[in-house]
Design a protein around this motif. Structure first.
Motif, PDB file in Angstrom:
ATOM      1  N   VAL A 374       0.840  -1.197   0.000  1.00 57.96           N
ATOM      2  CA  VAL A 374       0.000   0.000   0.000  1.00 57.96           C
ATOM      3  C   VAL A 374       0.876   1.247   0.000  1.00 57.96           C
ATOM      4  CG1 VAL A 374      -1.764   1.270   1.273  1.00 57.96           C
ATOM      5  CG2 VAL A 374      -1.853  -1.226   1.161  1.00 57.96           C
ATOM      6  N   LEU A 375       1.931   1.219   0.801  1.00 57.77           N
ATOM      7  CA  LEU A 375       2.965   2.254   0.751  1.00 57.77           C
ATOM      8  C   LEU A 375       4.222   1.579   0.229  1.00 57.77           C
ATOM      9  CD1 LEU A 375       3.614   5.236   1.462  1.00 57.77           C
ATOM     10  CD2 LEU A 375       4.554   4.381   3.619  1.00 57.77           C
ATOM     11  N   PRO A 376       4.478   1.623  -1.075  1.00 56.49           N
ATOM     12  CA  PRO A 376       5.599   0.861  -1.653  1.00 56.49           C
ATOM     13  C   PRO A 376       6.946   1.430  -1.237  1.00 56.49           C
ATOM     14  CG  PRO A 376       4.590   2.244  -3.326  1.00 56.49           C
ATOM     15  CD  PRO A 376       3.731   2.374  -2.106  1.00 56.49           C
ATOM     16  N   GLN A 377       7.945   0.565  -1.266  1.00 60.63           N
ATOM     17  CA  GLN A 377       9.307   0.973  -0.940  1.00 60.63           C
ATOM     18  C   GLN A 377      10.001   1.501  -2.189  1.00 60.63           C
ATOM     19  OE1 GLN A 377      11.780  -2.162   0.575  1.00 60.63           O
ATOM     20  NE2 GLN A 377      13.513  -0.829   0.999  1.00 60.63           N
ATOM     21  N   LEU A 378      10.753   2.587  -2.018  1.00 64.17           N
ATOM     22  CA  LEU A 378      11.530   3.151  -3.113  1.00 64.17           C
ATOM     23  C   LEU A 378      12.811   2.343  -3.265  1.00 64.17           C
ATOM     24  CD1 LEU A 378      11.827   5.366  -5.240  1.00 64.17           C
ATOM     25  CD2 LEU A 378      12.908   6.810  -3.502  1.00 64.17           C
ATOM     26  N   ARG A 379      12.917   1.645  -4.372  1.00 63.67           N
ATOM     27  CA  ARG A 379      14.055   0.782  -4.626  1.00 63.67           C
ATOM     28  C   ARG A 379      14.530   0.996  -6.052  1.00 63.67           C
ATOM     29  NH1 ARG A 379      12.231  -4.338  -4.814  1.00 63.67           N
ATOM     30  NH2 ARG A 379      14.192  -5.283  -4.175  1.00 63.67           N
ATOM     31  N   SER A 380      15.660   0.382  -6.376  1.00 62.71           N
ATOM     32  CA  SER A 380      16.221   0.575  -7.716  1.00 62.71           C
ATOM     33  C   SER A 380      15.307   0.030  -8.801  1.00 62.71           C
ATOM     34  CB  SER A 380      17.598  -0.106  -7.802  1.00 62.71           C
ATOM     35  OG  SER A 380      17.483  -1.498  -7.545  1.00 62.71           O
ATOM     36  N   VAL A 381      14.515  -1.008  -8.496  1.00 65.01           N
ATOM     37  CA  VAL A 381      13.640  -1.618  -9.496  1.00 65.01           C
ATOM     38  C   VAL A 381      12.263  -0.987  -9.526  1.00 65.01           C
ATOM     39  CG1 VAL A 381      14.850  -3.815  -9.456  1.00 65.01           C
ATOM     40  CG2 VAL A 381      12.980  -3.416  -7.854  1.00 65.01           C
ATOM     41  N   THR A 382      11.943  -0.108  -8.559  1.00 72.28           N
ATOM     42  CA  THR A 382      10.609   0.493  -8.498  1.00 72.28           C
ATOM     43  C   THR A 382      10.610   1.997  -8.717  1.00 72.28           C
ATOM     44  OG1 THR A 382      10.778   0.743  -6.089  1.00 72.28           O
ATOM     45  CG2 THR A 382       9.805  -1.306  -6.935  1.00 72.28           C
TER      46      THR A 382
END
Length: 708
Positions: A374-382
């Motif tokens: 619901v609150l996505p994590q900021l990552r290199s793939v996202t």
């Protein structure tokens, strides 16, 4: 003068007797000759047993008219009483007649030696043993109505076969015959296989009537239905694989998914191992996808394909549904029955449950809606998909000039989890359905609500410990060490918003202009950035108000911004279960297993070729002739030397008998030559006359009477 006796040492016997040397020389020809005999006397008769044409007394591959004439001729003899056949002979003749007068059965038997109903003969022998011919019921063979429409798939032929290989998907082909009872029985299983492979691999069928194509794809004498597959990107027969397992839905789909597509398997978990081995070991940023199965079958290929495609954002598990555990799964996850799919997201978020069967397209739609937290994590793939990327990527599209990203950053802690729950509530409040009403437009939260609906606003969170460079870049203050980098005594979460302003002249995802820029990373990002840090309380109303004011000012005012090179997000470690599985996976087109199977299949294809026996015999004769020729040449070259030795032997013996035994005395010539070798050689001094003995010179020996 006494004549010294001459003693001759007998020659040592050779280590190899003539018989042993002959056997060694002709070993290979003998092996080839033996192999040709075995092949002609044993292999060929077994590969080509007496045909059904022999029972009718006609030549193989005779026409249907000739079969009818032969059967009528035999029937007239039996009816007239001229010849009375036994029950067994009559059954064989009748079976041959029914088989060879059916067009499909005759074609399959003539070209591929397919005789599926041969067991009928043995069954009839037992059933009608000791009974008269008149008691036999006809027909012996059962015809099953069956057509291509029963497969409900594309029919592949010689004309469109190459076009089927031009796609990037794998291709599974069934080789079938319209006259085959086994193919008719397998039709329902094939329809289910086609459904399960939808979206993952292409499928098709080839009728044995297409003799040219079927000969290339099938074995010499295939058992039908036969399955062959081409891996993705395959353009030739070299990467073709044959299926040799059980013709069941589970086995065939698992073979395609594992051996052809190299897809990961999804484990089954029990109620005891679910929490310990799956939930606790899964990455916290990933969505947990749990499938409840009634049958315990392996995951379908399209689910395994999804597990591969979404491995960066989700992890997958299977559970066998049992009625005794239904209350546990209801209380724990809210699952009422199987089949069902459960999406577990962050702690405190209600699971998303889908009951019932799904196909490929429906499952992809469900995954797209629930692949993120619901609150996505900021990552290199996202970062690109979320729109929190200064390289010009926005969720609203490439024509959007201004967009925003609200980022919650901190290290894993209780405070971070609490603040994540708060930001989920903020996102939920702003995610109202429908268009903005007049009342909504007057609200202070209207700018944020409108930006979220337009996909110009994104909420996410960042791991400050894992992404310390990225964190320090945006949180540049005295207390940044309490949020970014390795864990300290104090863990503080911070909230900031980034305003991205796209320059219309910049290219999206622009690459470095030269090697210097790529090496030192000095090329600035296409989008300008403006960062605002939140310093208020954790009340939801205040956070919503702050976000709305930032968006209102950012859209209406010409605010200053900066262009720089944002640090790259550190790639996260891949899932250990996925990594360990892929390391052990071998490409189906290049694996040792595949090569060995291909070699064995080729040997099997040529094992019953009647030309093999004559070739082996020819090779044996050629090898025998070459060995005999070489040995005869050696024998002829040794004869002159042997005769010359015999002619010189008497003269040598006479010389020895006339001379005293001087075996222990050194020869004067040998002594001279030995001294000459030991003297230093001077190539500059020319040889004298005494250095070389004349041809007729010999050593004079003195007798005892001449010495004084």
């Amino acid at each position: 003068m006494a004549t010294p006796s001459v003693s001759r040492v007998p020659p040592k016997p050779s280590a190899n007797s003539p018989l042993t040397s002959t056997l060694k020389a002709y070993f290979i020809p003998f092996i080839l000759f033996s192999a040709s005999l075995v092949y002609q006397l044993i292999v060929i008769p077994r590969a080509f047993p007496p045909s059904h044409y022999d029972a009718l007394g006609i030549t193989p591959r005779s026409s249907i008219e000739e079969v009818n004439q032969a059967y009528e001729k035999l029937s007239s003899k039996w009816n007239s009483g001229v010849e009375v056949p036994s029950t067994i002979d009559f059954i064989k003749v009748r079976y041959a007649f029914e088989l060879l007068t059916n067009h499909n059965w005759k074609r399959d038997y003539d070209l591929f030696s397919i005789d599926e109903q041969f067991h009928v003969i043995e069954k009839a022998k037992e059933q009608y043993a000791g009974r008269s011919i008149s008691e036999i019921t006809f027909p012996l063979l059962e015809t099953i109505p069956f057509g291509p429409e029963d497969h409900a798939v594309d029919v592949i032929n010689s004309e469109n076969f190459l076009s089927k290989l031009e796609t990037d998907k794998a291709l599974l082909i069934q080789i079938f015959s319209l006259g085959s009872a086994r193919c008719a029985q397998f039709s329902n299983e094939w329809k289910r296989i086609v459904t399960l492979l939808d979206g993952v691999a292409n499928t098709g069928v080839i009728d044995l009537a297409d003799v040219q194509l079927a000969t290339y794809l099938a074995e010499k004498r295939p058992g039908i239905p036969a399955l062959v597959a081409f891996s993705p990107g395959c353009r030739s027969f070299r990467c073709m694989s044959r299926y040799e397992g059980e013709l069941s839905i589970d086995s065939v789909t698992d073979w395609v998914a594992t051996s052809i597509l190299s897809l990961p398997r999804i484990r089954y978990y029990s109620k005891e191992s679910m929490a310990q081995d799956f939930l606790l070991k899964s990455k916290p940023h990933k969505v947990k996808v749990i499938f409840f199965s009634q049958t315990g079958e392996r995951a379908t290929p399209f689910i395994r394909q999804a597990a591969k495609n979404y491995s960066a954002v989700a992890t997958f598990a299977f559970v066998l549904w049992q009625e005794g555990e239904s209350s546990l799964w209801w209380n724990m996850l809210g699952v009422e029955s199987a089949p069902a799919i459960v999406f577990l997201k962050e702690t405190g978020v209600k699971p998303v449950i889908h009951h019932g069967y799904v196909n490929s397209s429906l499952f992809v739609d469900i995954m797209e809606k629930n692949k993120h937290q619901v609150l996505p994590q900021l990552r290199s793939v996202t970062s690109k998909e979320l729109g929190c990327d200064a390289r010009g990527f926005s969720r609203a599209g490439k024509d959007t000039k201004i967009w925003y990203c609200v980022v919650l950053v901190g290290r894993y802690s209780l405070e971070l989890n609490t603040m994540r729950e708060t930001m989920r509530r903020v996102q939920e409040i702003l995610s109202k359905d429908g268009e903005l009403t007049a009342v909504d437009q007057d609200l202070s939260s209207a700018p944020a609500l409108l930006a979220l609906k337009q996909k110009r606003l994104t909420f996410t969170w960042l791991d400050g410990e894992a992404q310390k460079s990225y964190c320090f870049f945006y949180i540049n203050s005295e207390d940044s060490y309490e949020t970014c980098g390795p864990r300290d005594m104090i863990d503080t979460t911070q909230l900031f918003i980034v305003r991205y302003d796209r320059n219309g002249t910049e290219d999206v995802g622009k690459q470095p202009t030269n090697k210097f820029s790529a090496l030192y990373n000095v090329e600035s990002d296409p989008a300008s950035q403006l960062v605002a840090k939140y310093n208020g309380s954790n009340k939801i109303e205040e956070i919503v108000q702050w976000i709305s004011e930032i968006i209102k000012d950012g859209d209406s005012k010409d605010l200053p911004s900066f262009k720089s090179r944002t640090p790259e997000l550190v790639p996260e470690d891949a899932d250990s279960s996925w990594s360990s599985w892929t390391q052990g996976t071998v490409s189906p087109s290049g694996g040792l297993n595949h090569r060995v199977k291909s070699l064995l299949n080729k040997i099997h294809d040529y094992s019953d070729d009647p030309r093999v026996g004559p070739f082996l015999l020819l090779a044996a004769l050629i090898s025998f002739g070459s060995v005999w020729f070489k040995r005869s040449q050696v024998a002829q070259s040794s004869k002159p030397n042997h005769s010359s030795q015999k002619s010189k032997e008497p003269e040598h013996l006479d010389h020895q008998t006339s001379e005293p035994d001087q075996s222990n005395q050194p020869n004067a010539k040998d002594v001279t030559m030995r001294k000459r070798r030991t003297r230093p050689r001077n190539d500059l001094v020319p040889p004298s006359m005494t250095d070389v003995d004349p041809k007729d010179a010999y050593q004079v020996e003195f007798s005892d009477s001449d010495t004084g």
